[in-house]
Design a protein around this motif. Structure first.
Motif, PDB file in Angstrom:
ATOM      1  N   ASP A 145       0.740  -1.175   0.047  1.00  0.00           N
ATOM      2  CA  ASP A 145      -0.108  -0.180  -0.083  1.00  0.00           C
ATOM      3  C   ASP A 145       0.806   1.218  -0.107  1.00  0.00           C
ATOM      4  N   GLY A 146       2.095   1.073   0.486  1.00  0.00           N
ATOM      5  CA  GLY A 146       2.935   2.381   0.663  1.00  0.00           C
ATOM      6  C   GLY A 146       4.251   2.260   0.469  1.00  0.00           C
ATOM      7  N   ILE A 147       5.114   3.285   0.193  1.00  0.00           N
ATOM      8  CA  ILE A 147       6.356   3.197  -0.058  1.00  0.00           C
ATOM      9  C   ILE A 147       7.362   2.939   1.031  1.00  0.00           C
ATOM     10  N   GLY A 203       8.690   4.537 -13.835  1.00  0.00           N
ATOM     11  CA  GLY A 203       9.031   5.158 -15.209  1.00  0.00           C
ATOM     12  C   GLY A 203       9.234   6.922 -14.819  1.00  0.00           C
ATOM     13  N   GLU A 204       9.667   7.433 -16.129  1.00  0.00           N
ATOM     14  CA  GLU A 204       9.926   8.632 -15.893  1.00  0.00           C
ATOM     15  C   GLU A 204       8.863   9.492 -15.745  1.00  0.00           C
ATOM     16  N   GLY A 205       8.798  10.434 -14.381  1.00  0.00           N
ATOM     17  CA  GLY A 205       7.682  11.291 -13.878  1.00  0.00           C
ATOM     18  C   GLY A 205       6.388  10.434 -13.324  1.00  0.00           C
ATOM     19  N   THR A 206       6.765   9.016 -12.914  1.00  0.00           N
ATOM     20  CA  THR A 206       5.550   8.279 -12.395  1.00  0.00           C
ATOM     21  C   THR A 206       5.740   8.451 -10.624  1.00  0.00           C
ATOM     22  N   ALA A 207       4.555   8.391 -10.218  1.00  0.00           N
ATOM     23  CA  ALA A 207       4.573   8.405  -8.729  1.00  0.00           C
ATOM     24  C   ALA A 207       4.765   6.827  -8.161  1.00  0.00           C
ATOM     25  N   SER A 208       4.505   5.936  -8.902  1.00  0.00           N
ATOM     26  CA  SER A 208       4.590   4.482  -8.440  1.00  0.00           C
ATOM     27  C   SER A 208       6.016   4.004  -8.818  1.00  0.00           C
ATOM     28  N   GLY A 209       6.463   3.145  -7.856  1.00  0.00           N
ATOM     29  CA  GLY A 209       7.883   2.763  -8.022  1.00  0.00           C
ATOM     30  C   GLY A 209       8.168   1.546  -6.912  1.00  0.00           C
ATOM     31  N   GLY A 210       9.245   0.971  -7.046  1.00  0.00           N
ATOM     32  CA  GLY A 210       9.616  -0.015  -5.882  1.00  0.00           C
ATOM     33  C   GLY A 210      11.156  -0.485  -6.284  1.00  0.00           C
ATOM     34  N   ILE A 211      11.268  -1.707  -5.346  1.00  0.00           N
ATOM     35  CA  ILE A 211      12.559  -2.514  -5.658  1.00  0.00           C
ATOM     36  C   ILE A 211      12.714  -3.630  -6.495  1.00  0.00           C
ATOM     37  N   PHE A 212      13.773  -3.881  -6.943  1.00  0.00           N
ATOM     38  CA  PHE A 212      13.861  -4.876  -8.097  1.00  0.00           C
ATOM     39  C   PHE A 212      15.124  -5.728  -7.547  1.00  0.00           C
ATOM     40  N   SER A 247       6.565  -3.232  -5.039  1.00  0.00           N
ATOM     41  CA  SER A 247       6.355  -1.806  -5.357  1.00  0.00           C
ATOM     42  C   SER A 247       4.960  -1.220  -4.749  1.00  0.00           C
ATOM     43  N   ALA A 248       4.878   0.331  -4.743  1.00  0.00           N
ATOM     44  CA  ALA A 248       3.864   0.928  -4.119  1.00  0.00           C
ATOM     45  C   ALA A 248       3.325   1.736  -5.308  1.00  0.00           C
ATOM     46  N   PRO A 249       2.069   2.121  -5.148  1.00  0.00           N
ATOM     47  CA  PRO A 249       1.341   2.876  -6.245  1.00  0.00           C
ATOM     48  C   PRO A 249       1.700   4.513  -6.145  1.00  0.00           C
ATOM     49  N   LYS A 250       2.363   4.710  -5.047  1.00  0.00           N
ATOM     50  CA  LYS A 250       2.890   6.147  -5.015  1.00  0.00           C
ATOM     51  C   LYS A 250       3.786   6.392  -4.036  1.00  0.00           C
ATOM     52  N   GLY A 251       4.612   7.269  -4.016  1.00  0.00           N
ATOM     53  CA  GLY A 251       5.634   7.681  -3.082  1.00  0.00           C
ATOM     54  C   GLY A 251       7.102   7.783  -3.540  1.00  0.00           C
ATOM     55  N   ALA A 252       7.193   7.428  -5.074  1.00  0.00           N
ATOM     56  CA  ALA A 252       8.527   7.231  -5.623  1.00  0.00           C
ATOM     57  C   ALA A 252       8.866   8.515  -6.583  1.00  0.00           C
ATOM     58  N   GLU A 253       7.865   9.647  -6.320  1.00  0.00           N
ATOM     59  CA  GLU A 253       7.934  10.597  -7.337  1.00  0.00           C
ATOM     60  C   GLU A 253       9.308  11.091  -7.624  1.00  0.00           C
ATOM     61  N   ASP A 254      10.394  11.135  -6.455  1.00  0.00           N
ATOM     62  CA  ASP A 254      11.521  11.681  -6.559  1.00  0.00           C
ATOM     63  C   ASP A 254      12.673  10.617  -6.506  1.00  0.00           C
ATOM     64  N   ALA A 255      12.317   9.463  -6.973  1.00  0.00           N
ATOM     65  CA  ALA A 255      13.257   8.424  -6.993  1.00  0.00           C
ATOM     66  C   ALA A 255      13.677   8.362  -8.855  1.00  0.00           C
ATOM     67  N   PRO A 256      14.844   8.047  -8.972  1.00  0.00           N
ATOM     68  CA  PRO A 256      15.231   7.867 -10.264  1.00  0.00           C
ATOM     69  C   PRO A 256      14.688   6.954 -11.157  1.00  0.00           C
ATOM     70  N   ALA A 257      14.451   7.163 -12.578  1.00  0.00           N
ATOM     71  CA  ALA A 257      13.841   6.024 -13.315  1.00  0.00           C
ATOM     72  C   ALA A 257      14.964   5.275 -14.386  1.00  0.00           C
ATOM     73  N   PRO A 258      15.445   4.429 -13.810  1.00  0.00           N
ATOM     74  CA  PRO A 258      16.928   3.937 -14.392  1.00  0.00           C
ATOM     75  C   PRO A 258      16.860   3.476 -15.852  1.00  0.00           C
ATOM     76  N   THR A 259      15.496   3.187 -16.452  1.00  0.00           N
ATOM     77  CA  THR A 259      15.384   2.937 -17.963  1.00  0.00           C
ATOM     78  C   THR A 259      14.801   4.218 -18.619  1.00  0.00           C
ATOM     79  N   ALA A 260      15.326   4.843 -19.278  1.00  0.00           N
ATOM     80  CA  ALA A 260      14.787   5.992 -20.211  1.00  0.00           C
ATOM     81  C   ALA A 260      13.744   5.504 -21.104  1.00  0.00           C
ATOM     82  N   GLY A 261      12.783   5.854 -21.297  1.00  0.00           N
ATOM     83  CA  GLY A 261      11.838   5.414 -22.324  1.00  0.00           C
ATOM     84  C   GLY A 261      11.156   4.035 -22.403  1.00  0.00           C
TER      85      GLY A 261
END
Length: 152
Positions: A82-84, A110-119, A131-145
């Protein structure tokens, strides 16, 4: 009249593993799954894992080699929270267990998304995500495009 089909969802996931004892320890200790049932006959080893009595994952000791990322079939197995903050708690737990990560810490989907997680990867090299649906707004997106979960 055609019936409305709207309740289909993933039930549980079954993974072939090379060493049930090792994989069972990983999914129990690293991800906190409970052992719901187990087959211990030498030629039929398996484990049912879940939470609160609900089956989530089955492990089948019938693979003779590690996960093959380029083969057809499972690309990765994703779990969601549910959360980051919970994602970060799993990250800390996995780091304590020296689990290898695909990326360094939490990343955006992805670039500009709020969702994210660990891999990361399980003992047989199966690709995993929490992953979580939000909270990763300031995290990097390692794969462009492209989605982060697509090419790790």
């Amino acid at each position: 009249m055609t019936a409305v089909i709207s309740t289909l969802r993933t039930g549980h996931i079954g993974l072939n593993v090379t060493d049930l004892t090792r994989s069972l320890a990983f999914y129990r200790d690293a991800l906190g799954f409970d052992l719901l049932g187990e087959g211990t006959e030498e030629d039929r080893r398996f484990a049912f894992l879940g939470r609160d009595g609900e089956l989530v994952l089955t492990l089948w000791q019938q693979a003779d080699s590690a996960y093959a990322p380029a083969a057809a079939g499972l690309h990765h197995l994703a779990f969601s929270t549910d959360g980051i903050d919970e994602v970060r708690a799993y990250e800390a737990r996995l780091r304590d267990l020296a689990v290898p990560f695909a990326y360094d810490g939490v990343v955006a989907h992805g670039e500009g998304t709020a969702s994210g997680g660990i891999f990361f990867h399980d003992p047989d090299g199966t690709r995993l995500e929490i992953s979580a649906p939000k909270g990763a707004e300031d995290a990097p997106a390692p794969t462009a495009g492209a989605p982060t979960c697509g090419f790790f």
